[in-house]
Scaffold this active site. Sequence first.
Site, PDB file in Angstrom:
ATOM      1  N   TYR A 166       0.851  -1.199   0.000  1.00 42.32           N
ATOM      2  CA  TYR A 166       0.000   0.000   0.000  1.00 42.32           C
ATOM      3  C   TYR A 166       0.886   1.249   0.000  1.00 42.32           C
ATOM      4  O   TYR A 166       0.711   2.150  -0.833  1.00 42.32           O
ATOM      5  CB  TYR A 166      -0.902  -0.014   1.247  1.00 42.32           C
ATOM      6  CG  TYR A 166      -1.573   1.313   1.499  1.00 42.32           C
ATOM      7  CD1 TYR A 166      -2.557   1.784   0.640  1.00 42.32           C
ATOM      8  CD2 TYR A 166      -1.220   2.105   2.595  1.00 42.32           C
ATOM      9  CE1 TYR A 166      -3.172   3.007   0.855  1.00 42.32           C
ATOM     10  CE2 TYR A 166      -1.829   3.323   2.823  1.00 42.32           C
ATOM     11  CZ  TYR A 166      -2.803   3.770   1.946  1.00 42.32           C
ATOM     12  OH  TYR A 166      -3.393   4.984   2.161  1.00 42.32           O
TER      13      TYR A 166
HETATM   14  O1  LIG Z   1      -2.206   7.329   7.905  1.00 46.19           O
HETATM   15  C1  LIG Z   1      -2.036   6.501   7.048  1.00 46.19           C
HETATM   16  O2  LIG Z   1      -1.149   6.631   6.252  1.00 46.19           O
HETATM   17  C2  LIG Z   1      -2.881   5.266   6.997  1.00 46.19           C
HETATM   18  O3  LIG Z   1      -3.695   5.205   8.172  1.00 46.19           O
HETATM   19  C3  LIG Z   1      -4.420   4.030   8.326  1.00 46.19           C
HETATM   20  O4  LIG Z   1      -3.507   2.968   8.556  1.00 46.19           O
HETATM   21  P1  LIG Z   1      -3.153   2.644  10.073  1.00 46.19           P
HETATM   22  O5  LIG Z   1      -2.496   3.787  10.732  1.00 46.19           O
HETATM   23  O6  LIG Z   1      -2.424   1.354  10.049  1.00 46.19           O
HETATM   24  O7  LIG Z   1      -4.603   2.517  10.729  1.00 46.19           O
HETATM   25  P2  LIG Z   1      -5.370   1.282  11.382  1.00 46.19           P
HETATM   26  O8  LIG Z   1      -5.380   0.130  10.488  1.00 46.19           O
HETATM   27  O9  LIG Z   1      -6.649   1.799  11.884  1.00 46.19           O
HETATM   28  O10 LIG Z   1      -4.436   0.917  12.629  1.00 46.19           O
HETATM   29  C4  LIG Z   1      -4.237   1.837  13.686  1.00 46.19           C
HETATM   30  C5  LIG Z   1      -3.336   1.243  14.708  1.00 46.19           C
HETATM   31  O11 LIG Z   1      -4.003   0.136  15.338  1.00 46.19           O
HETATM   32  C6  LIG Z   1      -3.139  -0.998  15.329  1.00 46.19           C
HETATM   33  N1  LIG Z   1      -3.988  -2.207  15.252  1.00 46.19           N
HETATM   34  C7  LIG Z   1      -4.677  -2.492  14.135  1.00 46.19           C
HETATM   35  C8  LIG Z   1      -5.492  -3.594  14.068  1.00 46.19           C
HETATM   36  C9  LIG Z   1      -5.591  -4.437  15.183  1.00 46.19           C
HETATM   37  O12 LIG Z   1      -6.314  -5.455  15.169  1.00 46.19           O
HETATM   38  N2  LIG Z   1      -4.886  -4.119  16.303  1.00 46.19           N
HETATM   39  C10 LIG Z   1      -4.088  -3.029  16.374  1.00 46.19           C
HETATM   40  O13 LIG Z   1      -3.469  -2.782  17.429  1.00 46.19           O
HETATM   41  C11 LIG Z   1      -2.214  -0.813  14.155  1.00 46.19           C
HETATM   42  O14 LIG Z   1      -0.993  -1.497  14.374  1.00 46.19           O
HETATM   43  C12 LIG Z   1      -2.031   0.704  14.167  1.00 46.19           C
HETATM   44  O15 LIG Z   1      -0.998   1.050  15.026  1.00 46.19           O
HETATM   45  C13 LIG Z   1      -5.274   3.758   7.093  1.00 46.19           C
HETATM   46  O16 LIG Z   1      -5.866   2.477   7.149  1.00 46.19           O
HETATM   47  C14 LIG Z   1      -4.510   3.909   5.807  1.00 46.19           C
HETATM   48  O17 LIG Z   1      -5.408   3.816   4.724  1.00 46.19           O
HETATM   49  C15 LIG Z   1      -3.813   5.242   5.826  1.00 46.19           C
HETATM   50  O18 LIG Z   1      -3.132   5.527   4.674  1.00 46.19           O
END
Ligand SMILES: O=C(O)[C@H]1O[C@H](OP(=O)(O)OP(=O)(O)OC[C@H]2O[C@@H](n3ccc(=O)[nH]c3=O)[C@H](O)[C@@H]2O)[C@H](O)[C@@H](O)[C@@H]1O
Length: 429
Positions: A243
Amino acid sequence: MSQVNEHHAPSTPGKLKPEKSPYIHHRLRIHSSLSKLTLWSSFFLAFILFLFILSPPSPSASPRRALGDSWGGSHWEKRVAKSARRSTSSSLTVLVTGAAGFVGTHVSLALKRRGDGVLGLDNFNRYYDPNLKRARQRLLDRAGVFIVDGDINDAVLLRKLFDVVPFTHVMHLAAQAGVRYAMQNPGSYVHSNIAGFVNLLEACKNANPQPSVVWASSSSVYGLNSKVPFSEKDRTDQPASLYAATKKAGEEIAHSYNHIYGLSITGLRFFTVYGPWGRPDMAYFFFTKDILKGKQITIFESPDGGTVARDFTYIDDIVKGCLGALDTAKKSTGSGGKKKGPAQLRIFNLGNTSPVPVSELVAILEKLLKVKAKKKVLPMPTNGDVKFTHANISLAYRDLGYRPTTDLETGLRKFVKWYLEFYSKKSSW
Ligand SMILES: O=C(O)[C@H]1O[C@H](OP(=O)(O)OP(=O)(O)OC[C@H]2O[C@@H](n3ccc(=O)[nH]c3=O)[C@H](O)[C@@H]2O)[C@H](O)[C@@H](O)[C@@H]1O
């Protein structure tokens, strides 16, 4: 078998004589093996075709397009033109791609509210619940924003839209989002974030006048960069997910279209955007759902046991950044597909500048929902996640007047309120 017979059928019937020559036997054996091979190859091809038919559709696929054009005609053109009509000659005329998406909906509403002409475009794919996208569409419809049901990969449709409306700006938010899903469906990232983006830029460069383009990149381009806070000057050549790699590719593609065709292009690196009408694939959203259901949630910690943190950014702040980018975008310099002079090329971080550990996010949700979460802590999987993100926003502050004002608890309170209303039985959505 029939092929062997056909092959040896005489051109004049009745002229085939039995021959005992070893050469003929050898040829017959070869033909027999060949026919078996053909038969097995056919079975194999049929099997592959069968698997292909059974495989899940790419979420980018637009089911309605497969059944025939869902756009066109004078009534449709009138709706397009009406939605894109601006209130004053100094207002903008904006094509918003991904308008039924989370950020797209909020940006479209904000533009419409201040008198800009707005036309939406969305393929309503099934990456997450299409009902939520349709509900957002109804919200926009009430505000006077029409969303064209179509794909950014459809060059004919894009040309038509630019024929009907002389867009001054394109706010490009259509994308295949999500960091972890890239391992399951890599093709959809290439299809939307690379092929789709190029197709859109082609339409923009050919348009007369050429619009100014503002588009969504991502904080994920910083990848394994460990220098904090992340500045636009930092290296972005170590993506941790496909991504991120496709968003980084988008930034390079933007450079080339700016350089060759004089398109004015601004990329915005969003930092984990959250809020009402959000994306169900994001952690804050499905944590809320699972906590309310009493289902266990998984909180990731870094492999060394440290916390994983995100610079969670509230949607209203992001919208202000998007509008600031549109308002300060200079005009493209090309026309008729030809560059006339150097054009503006920008990239900005849009974050909140205060990273919060995921465990803290969960604690806030527990407080707001008044339910204790069933938590399981696991090491962060090595499938694209990064340990932390933290934006330096001084460039966006200087050039766009971007100044985030919503802390995580305040923003989550608004999200939870919306969530409970939206998913309650009383909801009219
Ligand atoms: O800012 C960005 O660039 C990105 O932000 C999000 O990606 P992400 O930050 O990974 O968001 P989430 O998938 O909501 O995860 C947030 C946090 O929760 C954590 N997480 C996720 C899933 C889970 O089951 N448990 C958990 O602790 C992840 O490691 C992460 O630290 C978006 O999904 C992307 O599309 C976007 O581009």
